[in-house]
Design an enzyme around this catalytic site. Structure first.
Site, mmCIF file in Angstrom:
data_model
loop_
_atom_site.group_PDB
_atom_site.id
_atom_site.type_symbol
_atom_site.label_atom_id
_atom_site.label_comp_id
_atom_site.label_asym_id
_atom_site.label_seq_id
_atom_site.Cartn_x
_atom_site.Cartn_y
_atom_site.Cartn_z
ATOM 1 N N HIS A 26 -17.416 1.153 1.864
ATOM 2 C CA HIS A 26 -16.611 0.535 1.529
ATOM 3 C C HIS A 26 -16.339 0.172 -0.154
ATOM 4 O O HIS A 26 -16.762 -0.370 -0.864
ATOM 5 C CB HIS A 26 -16.768 -1.030 1.827
ATOM 6 C CG HIS A 26 -16.410 -1.061 2.997
ATOM 7 N ND1 HIS A 26 -15.098 -1.820 4.252
ATOM 8 C CD2 HIS A 26 -17.377 -2.279 3.714
ATOM 9 C CE1 HIS A 26 -15.470 -2.274 4.740
ATOM 10 N NE2 HIS A 26 -16.818 -2.425 5.139
ATOM 11 N N ARG A 46 0.826 -1.246 -0.380
ATOM 12 C CA ARG A 46 0.135 0.123 -0.491
ATOM 13 C C ARG A 46 1.163 1.130 0.075
ATOM 14 O O ARG A 46 0.843 2.362 -0.723
ATOM 15 C CB ARG A 46 -1.275 -0.228 1.267
ATOM 16 C CG ARG A 46 -2.019 -0.919 0.685
ATOM 17 C CD ARG A 46 -3.106 -0.568 1.854
ATOM 18 N NE ARG A 46 -4.238 -1.261 2.310
ATOM 19 C CZ ARG A 46 -5.067 -1.168 1.499
ATOM 20 N NH1 ARG A 46 -5.514 -0.501 1.325
ATOM 21 N NH2 ARG A 46 -6.357 -1.678 1.374
ATOM 22 N N ASP A 71 -12.336 7.326 -11.217
ATOM 23 C CA ASP A 71 -12.742 8.489 -11.283
ATOM 24 C C ASP A 71 -11.341 9.905 -11.772
ATOM 25 O O ASP A 71 -10.208 9.404 -11.102
ATOM 26 C CB ASP A 71 -12.799 8.690 -10.169
ATOM 27 C CG ASP A 71 -12.917 10.403 -8.525
ATOM 28 O OD1 ASP A 71 -13.925 11.357 -9.595
ATOM 29 O OD2 ASP A 71 -12.496 10.628 -8.197
ATOM 30 N N GLU A 81 -2.461 -8.851 3.565
ATOM 31 C CA GLU A 81 -3.979 -8.210 3.382
ATOM 32 C C GLU A 81 -4.119 -10.163 2.901
ATOM 33 O O GLU A 81 -3.974 -9.934 2.334
ATOM 34 C CB GLU A 81 -4.226 -7.856 2.899
ATOM 35 C CG GLU A 81 -3.689 -5.829 3.679
ATOM 36 C CD GLU A 81 -4.489 -4.515 2.999
ATOM 37 O OE1 GLU A 81 -5.176 -4.739 2.691
ATOM 38 O OE2 GLU A 81 -3.487 -3.453 2.981
ATOM 39 N N GLU A 108 -9.967 -1.015 -5.890
ATOM 40 C CA GLU A 108 -9.422 -0.064 -4.629
ATOM 41 C C GLU A 108 -8.153 0.147 -4.878
ATOM 42 O O GLU A 108 -7.047 0.760 -5.270
ATOM 43 C CB GLU A 108 -9.328 -0.515 -3.536
ATOM 44 C CG GLU A 108 -8.515 -0.402 -1.960
ATOM 45 C CD GLU A 108 -8.638 -1.274 -0.794
ATOM 46 O OE1 GLU A 108 -7.964 -0.559 -0.015
ATOM 47 O OE2 GLU A 108 -8.526 -2.240 -1.198
ATOM 48 N N CYS A 153 -14.608 -0.190 -2.298
ATOM 49 C CA CYS A 153 -14.468 -1.048 -3.223
ATOM 50 C C CYS A 153 -16.239 -2.254 -3.333
ATOM 51 O O CYS A 153 -16.171 -3.049 -4.765
ATOM 52 C CB CYS A 153 -13.560 -1.952 -3.193
ATOM 53 S SG CYS A 153 -13.069 -2.724 -0.730
#
Length: 846
Positions: free
Chosen positions: A812, A500, A601, A533, A544, A814
């Site tokens: 959330h 991340r 986006d 994760e 995401e 995603c």
């Protein structure tokens, strides 16, 4: 009456010729005509007997000799309305006045019956004359017969309403029997030679369209004639279809196109009388025209006024809609097999390109795409016999190629693109079957994707989805085969494992390695894993990943893109310090988003998508990418004063780099020495726009496009979609229908659509302003736009997140999931929700 007067004059000239032939001969000593004084066995006649015999010969359409120059009749020397006096005629024939009157009366009766029944083509004057006579009698049967016969005969209709039919006498002469015409000089009664029109410019035509329109205005007001036109078209079109399919008549005579020009001027073609049989048959015949003829039609129609072109478009659209709603289609009875719908769609394509050609079009400013060199090595697809399903290379529509214009070349068509979409047809197309026809059976089966203008973005997106999924399946199979041969573990997915806090570096390294070692892996289904994760990527993790990458890439601190606070759009930073690989990465990301059906986006001006589709940016594109500059240049072009003295501009411009330092650039060599004047200001504007949109960002955009094409180069996207539709694929729609979103939302955790807090929630949402609704959508889904097809396709989930509390709602993004506490009142829900969506950045979005 004028028509019959002219026939009378012509008939008298013919009788005079027979009389001269009987009394003086033709001058040919070898004449074989037994009714000529030059014939050796001819018995001389006195003048009265010769006059009576001349009338009999006229009635019998007897042969006329060619060799008597003093009486040779030439139609171009006959003046309309010129009548011989009784004395002249009787003096020539030396007959008494009573015989003359009887002769003329007989001639008039014969000419009326003979002329109307033996008209071989129509002119405006002919129609008007017959119409006038019919109106006087109150009987339109003669007009009905003539119109029915001419409009049902391809040869007669093709020769009608010609521009070169100025002299009505020509047409009157031409109604004489063939035997009689052959006895005269060909210039006297012949039609214009069709071969003369073979060399016409593609936008020229032998038909006098204004004349045709005036004739239709008169004919269509008469019910009997309207019925005759319908029946004539039913009779005409099967023969025309056969001629085009088997005889190549258009190649032999390009004037065959006149038939379609004349028929399409009928403003009643969309009426029920035509929709059942006549118009479907006409469309089938028209669809058999060769591409060169269709292109010529398109060019001709592009010169028409907007109302006329729109009427044509609506005629074909109405036939498609009428046919679709009158039938039932399913997987066994496909609309692709409906000949009427298919033929009308092909005809509509001609109008579509006419609309493009007739509007504002830019056929220049094209970017030359790098073409992949063809390899002589067989691919695995070819070895497996699947090359048709996975064939490479962009599709080119034959009509588009013939016309030399593409949809992307259109700046503003005469008729908006949206008007060509037929919603009724889109509702019944089985896209899985249609896709198969498009990719595999294009030569034997019709696919509506070959006419993408008629399909909505939603329907085309389904076709693109099938194409993407088949490509993914193909790569999965190939991976499995290679793994079996090489004894390695198969890797059927495009796997990205990223951290991340180093998402750009990890993604860049991984994607760069894939693009160099095995670019085809980019065609696999994306599977993202965040290091440390747990979780299976069923679409949410990939979404995401896209959101995080874009957030980092478009961060103003990085400096890859500039941001305009007024337009809220990003543009390439021409002085960016980032390397090309970063821009390639963002291109790959956009391609992967389309390929994996994910909305991003992203906020680019439309010129970016036009450039991705092969066009260069032009002055008009500055209006949304650089509106302030566009307005300044527009004022320069419109300035009425002394440009050179008042503006004091040169062909050297300046702009600032990343650090605010000025950069000078010469638009032309020694530009600082060249003043901008009224004469060269258009060149200055064009060069300025080219520099801003193309030259200054060439390195960055080329890398960006390279990455995009790595994923989409084999996709039919470029063939199916327009630039604004590509933006829709990547970014979603700006139109937000929250009623549709409410109907498709699912509930979890104990909520249902009848729960009080849910009722309060939707009442609150519907009361929001447009800006607040966009903020809510951004908060819940990660983007403020709807997917292709609208918010009804979003599948949002509202889950219960505890009982009444002061906590804010969370989401959330995603999974498009909203976690909503069960607030005790509608007022509290509104206050908490507004605070969450307004201050969500940095928290609340999980």
């Amino acid at each position: 009456f004028f028509f019959f007067m002219t026939l009378e004059a012509t008939a008298k000239k013919l009788i005079e010729r027979y009389f001269q032939q009987l009394t003086e001969g033709c001058g040919n000593t070898s004449c074989t005509n037994e009714f000529c004084a030059s014939f050796q066995g001819f018995q001389p006649l006195d003048k009265n007997a010769a006059a009576a015999k001349a009338l009999d010969l006229f009635k019998a359409n007897a042969k006329l000799c060619d060799y008597y120059p003093s009486i040779k009749l030439r139609a171009d020397n006959v003046e309309m309305g010129n009548k011989m006096s009784t004395e002249d005629f009787s003096g020539t024939l030396k007959v008494d006045h009573e015989f003359y009157v009887r002769s003329v009366q007989a001639v008039f009766k014969i000419s009326v019956c003979f002329g109307v029944s033996d008209i071989h083509y129509l002119t405006e004057h002919t129609v008007c004359s017959i119409l006038t006579s019919c109106e006087e009698k109150g009987d339109y049967s003669a007009l009905v017969r003539v119109v029915g016969r001419i409009f049902s005969n391809s040869d007669a209709l093709m020769k009608s309403f010609r521009k070169d039919e100025f002299d009505t006498t020509k047409n009157l002469d031409s109604v004489k029997p063939a035997e009689q015409q052959s006895g005269e000089d060909s210039s006297a009664a012949s039609l214009p030679d069709p071969a003369l029109n073979g060399g016409l410019d593609s936008c020229e035509v032998a038909v006098d369209l204004d004349s045709v329109r005036r004739v239709y205005d008169k004919l269509l007001s008469i019910d009997q004639v309207e019925a005759a036109l319908v029946n004539a078209l039913i009779f005409l079109t099967p023969n025309v279809e056969l001629d085009l399919e088997y005889l190549d008549v258009y190649e032999t005579n390009p004037d065959y196109l006149n038939i379609f020009l004349i028929v399409m001027e009928n403003s009643n073609l969309h009426s029920p009388e035509y929709l059942e049989v006549a118009l479907p048959q006409f469309c089938k015949a028209m669809s058999k025209l060769p591409v060169s003829a269709l292109a010529r039609l398109s060019k001709l129609w592009s010169k028409y006024s907007l109302p006329r072109l729109r009427r044509m478009m609506e005629t074909f659209q109405q036939l498609i809609t009428f046919t679709v709603v009158s039938n039932e289609y399913d997987s066994d009875n496909l609309v692709n097999d409906d000949e009427t719908v298919v033929a009308a769609t092909k005809c509509l394509k001609v109008v579509f390109y006419a609309s493009i050609l007739g509007g504002d079009v830019d056929m220049e400013h094209n970017d030359e795409d790098e073409e992949d060199s063809d390899s002589d090595e067989l691919t695995l697809h070819e070895l497996l016999g699947e090359e048709r399903l996975y064939k490479k290379g962009p599709r080119v529509d034959p009509l588009e190629k013939e016309l030399g214009v593409r949809t992307v070349d259109s700046i503003r068509p005469l008729i908006p693109f949206e008007d060509f979409i037929n919603e009724s047809l889109n509702d019944v197309i089985e896209m899985d079957k249609d896709f198969t026809f498009f990719k595999v059976d294009a030569e034997t089966k019709f696919s509506f994707q070959s006419c993408p203008f008629i399909l909505s973005a939603i329907t085309k997106n389904q076709g693109l989805y099938y194409d993407n999924r088949i490509s993914m399946y193909s790569e999965r199979r190939l991976t499995a085969l290679y793994s079996m041969v090489q004894g390695q573990q198969p890797n059927p997915y495009l796997k990205l494992k990223v951290r991340r806090d180093h998402i750009i570096d990890d993604a860049l390294v991984r994607l760069e390695m894939i693009s160099m070692e095995n670019p085809s892996d980019l065609k696999k289904q994306l599977f993202v894993e965040f290091e440390g994760e747990q979780g299976v990527d069923e679409g949410g993790v990939s979404k995401e990943f896209f959101q995080l990458v874009l957030e980092e890439i478009f961060n103003p601190d990085i400096g890859m893109f500039t941001y305009d606070d007024n337009t809220k759009l990003f543009w390439f930073n021409s002085s960016s310090l980032e390397n090309e690989a970063q821009y390639t990465l963002i291109g790959i990301v956009l391609g992967l988003a389309i390929y994996n059906n994910c909305i991003l986006d992203v906020h680019f001006p439309m010129v970016v998508y036009r450039k991705l589709m092969g066009k260069k940016g032009t002055f008009l594109d500055l209006s949304d990418s650089h509106p302030v500059l566009y307005q300044s240049l527009k004022e320069l072009l419109e300035y009425t004063g002394n440009v050179e003295e008042d503006m004091m501009l040169t062909f050297q411009i300046s702009h600032t780099d990343l650090f605010g330092n000025p950069i000078l650039y010469d638009l032309k060599e020694q530009g600082d020495q060249i003043a901008v004047t009224k004469a060269n200001r258009q060149e200055f504007v064009d060069l300025y726009a080219d520099y801003i949109l193309n030259t200054s960002v060439e390195t960055q955009f080329k890398a960006f496009k390279k990455g995009f094409l790595m994923v989409t180069s084999e996709s039919p996207m470029k063939y199916l979609f327009r630039p604004e539709e590509v933006e829709l694929l990547i970014c979603g729609s700006r139109k937000l229908d929250f009623e549709a979103l409410e109907r498709t939302t699912d509930y979890d955790g104990g909520y249902t659509k009848d729960t009080q807090v849910i009722k309060d929630f939707w009442e609150t949402i519907h009361s929001f302003s447009d800006e607040q609704k966009r903020l809510f959508l951004q908060f819940t889904t990660g983007t403020d736009r709807a997917p292709v097809g609208g918010l009804g396709k979003l599948k949002m989930i509202i889950a219960k997140n505890g009982s009444d509390t002061d906590r804010l709602p969370t989401s959330h993004t995603c999974f498009n999931a909203l976690l909503l506490p069960e607030y005790s009142s509608k007022e509290k829900l509104r206050e908490r929700l507004l605070k969450a969506i307004t201050y969500a950045e940095g928290f609340g979005m999980l």
